[in-house]
Design a protein around this motif. Structure first.
Motif, PDB file in Angstrom:
ATOM      1  N   LEU A   1       0.836  -1.205   0.000  1.00  0.00           N
ATOM      2  CA  LEU A   1       0.000   0.000   0.000  1.00  0.00           C
ATOM      3  C   LEU A   1       0.866   1.249   0.000  1.00  0.00           C
ATOM      4  O   LEU A   1       1.843   1.320   0.745  1.00  0.00           O
ATOM      5  N   SER A   2       0.485   2.224  -0.797  1.00  0.00           N
ATOM      6  CA  SER A   2       1.173   3.511  -0.679  1.00  0.00           C
ATOM      7  C   SER A   2       0.607   4.192   0.570  1.00  0.00           C
ATOM      8  O   SER A   2      -0.418   3.776   1.113  1.00  0.00           O
TER       9      SER A   2
ATOM     10  N   SER B   1      -1.012   6.966   0.844  1.00  0.00           N
ATOM     11  CA  SER B   1      -2.380   7.484   0.693  1.00  0.00           C
ATOM     12  C   SER B   1      -3.404   6.353   0.617  1.00  0.00           C
ATOM     13  O   SER B   1      -4.518   6.475   1.114  1.00  0.00           O
ATOM     14  N   GLN B   2      -3.015   5.227   0.023  1.00  0.00           N
ATOM     15  CA  GLN B   2      -3.938   4.073  -0.002  1.00  0.00           C
ATOM     16  C   GLN B   2      -4.169   3.566   1.419  1.00  0.00           C
ATOM     17  O   GLN B   2      -5.289   3.212   1.791  1.00  0.00           O
ATOM     18  N   GLN B   3      -3.090   3.544   2.196  1.00  0.00           N
ATOM     19  CA  GLN B   3      -3.214   3.069   3.576  1.00  0.00           C
ATOM     20  C   GLN B   3      -4.151   3.973   4.383  1.00  0.00           C
ATOM     21  O   GLN B   3      -5.000   3.493   5.135  1.00  0.00           O
TER      22      GLN B   3
ATOM     23  N   LEU C   1      -7.786   3.311   3.272  1.00  0.00           N
ATOM     24  CA  LEU C   1      -8.235   2.002   3.768  1.00  0.00           C
ATOM     25  C   LEU C   1      -8.605   2.103   5.252  1.00  0.00           C
ATOM     26  O   LEU C   1      -9.674   1.654   5.682  1.00  0.00           O
TER      27      LEU C   1
ATOM     28  N   TYR D   1      -7.675  -1.902  -2.268  1.00  0.00           N
ATOM     29  CA  TYR D   1      -7.031  -0.592  -2.098  1.00  0.00           C
ATOM     30  C   TYR D   1      -5.648  -0.546  -2.731  1.00  0.00           C
ATOM     31  O   TYR D   1      -5.102   0.521  -2.964  1.00  0.00           O
TER      32      TYR D   1
ATOM     33  N   ASP E   1      -4.713  -1.239  -5.702  1.00  0.00           N
ATOM     34  CA  ASP E   1      -4.661  -0.667  -7.040  1.00  0.00           C
ATOM     35  C   ASP E   1      -5.386   0.659  -7.160  1.00  0.00           C
ATOM     36  O   ASP E   1      -5.485   1.211  -8.239  1.00  0.00           O
ATOM     37  N   LYS E   2      -5.948   1.139  -6.041  1.00  0.00           N
ATOM     38  CA  LYS E   2      -6.692   2.409  -6.140  1.00  0.00           C
ATOM     39  C   LYS E   2      -5.745   3.521  -6.549  1.00  0.00           C
ATOM     40  O   LYS E   2      -4.735   3.745  -5.908  1.00  0.00           O
ATOM     41  N   ASP E   3      -6.106   4.225  -7.603  1.00  0.00           N
ATOM     42  CA  ASP E   3      -5.275   5.358  -7.995  1.00  0.00           C
ATOM     43  C   ASP E   3      -5.752   6.572  -7.232  1.00  0.00           C
ATOM     44  O   ASP E   3      -6.885   6.995  -7.357  1.00  0.00           O
ATOM     45  N   LEU E   4      -4.860   7.123  -6.473  1.00  0.00           N
ATOM     46  CA  LEU E   4      -5.236   8.282  -5.678  1.00  0.00           C
ATOM     47  C   LEU E   4      -4.429   9.466  -6.175  1.00  0.00           C
ATOM     48  O   LEU E   4      -3.377   9.289  -6.775  1.00  0.00           O
TER      49      LEU E   4
ATOM     50  N   SER F   1      -0.700   9.398  -6.359  1.00  0.00           N
ATOM     51  CA  SER F   1      -0.112   8.114  -6.751  1.00  0.00           C
ATOM     52  C   SER F   1       1.264   8.302  -7.373  1.00  0.00           C
ATOM     53  O   SER F   1       1.896   7.369  -7.827  1.00  0.00           O
TER      54      SER F   1
END
Length: 295
Positions: A99-100, A102-104, A107, A139, A141-144, A147
């Motif tokens: 997880l990056s 921002s993904q973390q 989530l 999460y 692969d979620k592009d935030l 990213s």
């Protein structure tokens, strides 16, 4: 009365922890990281007049889940139960190397929202684990917006907690264990000290993940009794080496023998230990270990 409510909440916590340990008997899946807090909680429940525990029970739940077009991924849930749980929500941080930052963050905030909407006042650790198992992989692969965060930044952001563990053992004599303590600390870039003898005292400090790895290795060795007596966590503002060095109270990890000139020679001179801790600005720890004011 609040006393009754507290008692009941504490009992619910213990039964939930028992349930988790029977469902997930392996340490890779479920491990209590603060045994002292758990012992305190049990003591509180058994002796109804005991004082309210001073620290939250902390534990790790690891969840493996499949990711489309990939192998299994492990998510680690670092959990703490506030004393009022389940009247208040548990504190949970889900992490994974994939997880990056921002993904973390996303989530964890979605998990919290789910728990707030569905479980006010009920035990929810299993449901939280289920939710992570079913949803966390999505999460990755979620592009935030951010990213552009590179992989190295993502791993860097994990290094933001500096931890110091104060470990207490009934005794440390064994040469191999003493060698392990020093070698592992070196390997994990931890500083601190080890006082062999009876009792045995080990202090390690450094990155939180390194301290946790050190503890998980040490406690697997055979001990008459070993526990984390106290734990300090500091969130670091910046990343990187300099920030960590600033927090250290010890430069390396060395063995400290404070000889007691007694016939048995293995009981360490606690007065010398006290002065050593005082020099390092850790005198208050002495009382946590030995329950007496140092002098």
């Amino acid at each position: 009365t609040t006393e009754m409510a507290n008692q009941e909440e504490a009992e619910i916590q213990i039964s939930e922890l028992d349930l988790l340990s029977s469902m997930f008997p392996y340490e890779e899946e479920f491990a209590v990281t603060d045994q002292l807090a758990l012992a305190e909680l049990k003591h509180y429940v058994e002796n109804e007049s005991a004082e309210v525990p001073s620290s939250k029970v902390q534990f790790i739940l690891n969840v493996k889940t499949e990711v489309p077009n990939a192998s299994m991924v492990e998510f680690s849930m670092a959990c703490a139960l506030p004393f009022k749980y389940p009247a208040v929500l548990p504190e949970i941080t889900v992490r994974s190397s994939l997880l990056s930052r921002s993904q973390q963050i996303l989530l964890n905030s979605d998990l919290k929202t789910y728990l707030m909407q569905n479980f006010s006042g009920e035990p929810c650790m299993l449901s939280a684990r289920e939710w992570v198992k079913d949803h966390a992989a999505a999460y990755i692969d979620k592009d935030l917006p951010s990213s552009s965060v590179t992989a190295s930044d993502a791993t860097q952001s994990e290094t933001t907690t500096f931890t110091r563990l104060w470990i207490y053992s009934h005794h440390i004599y064994n040469k191999q264990k003493r060698k392990n303590i020093i070698d592992w600390a070196k390997e994990l870039s931890l500083s601190g000290f080890c006082m062999p003898g009876k009792p045995g005292v080990v202090c390690v400090e450094g990155l939180q993940s390194s301290c946790e790895e050190f503890w998980s290795r040490i406690r697997r060795l055979t001990w008459k009794r070993i526990l984390i007596r106290h734990r300090e966590d500091v969130s670091l503002e910046g990343e990187g080496h300099a920030e960590i060095q600033k927090q250290r109270k010890f430069s390396t990890l060395e063995e400290k023998c404070f000889d007691a000139h007694g016939a048995r020679g293995n009981h360490m001179d606690l007065g010398q230990l006290y002065h050593f801790l005082e020099e390092k600005g850790c005198a208050d720890i002495f009382q946590m270990y030995f329950g007496v004011e140092g002098h």
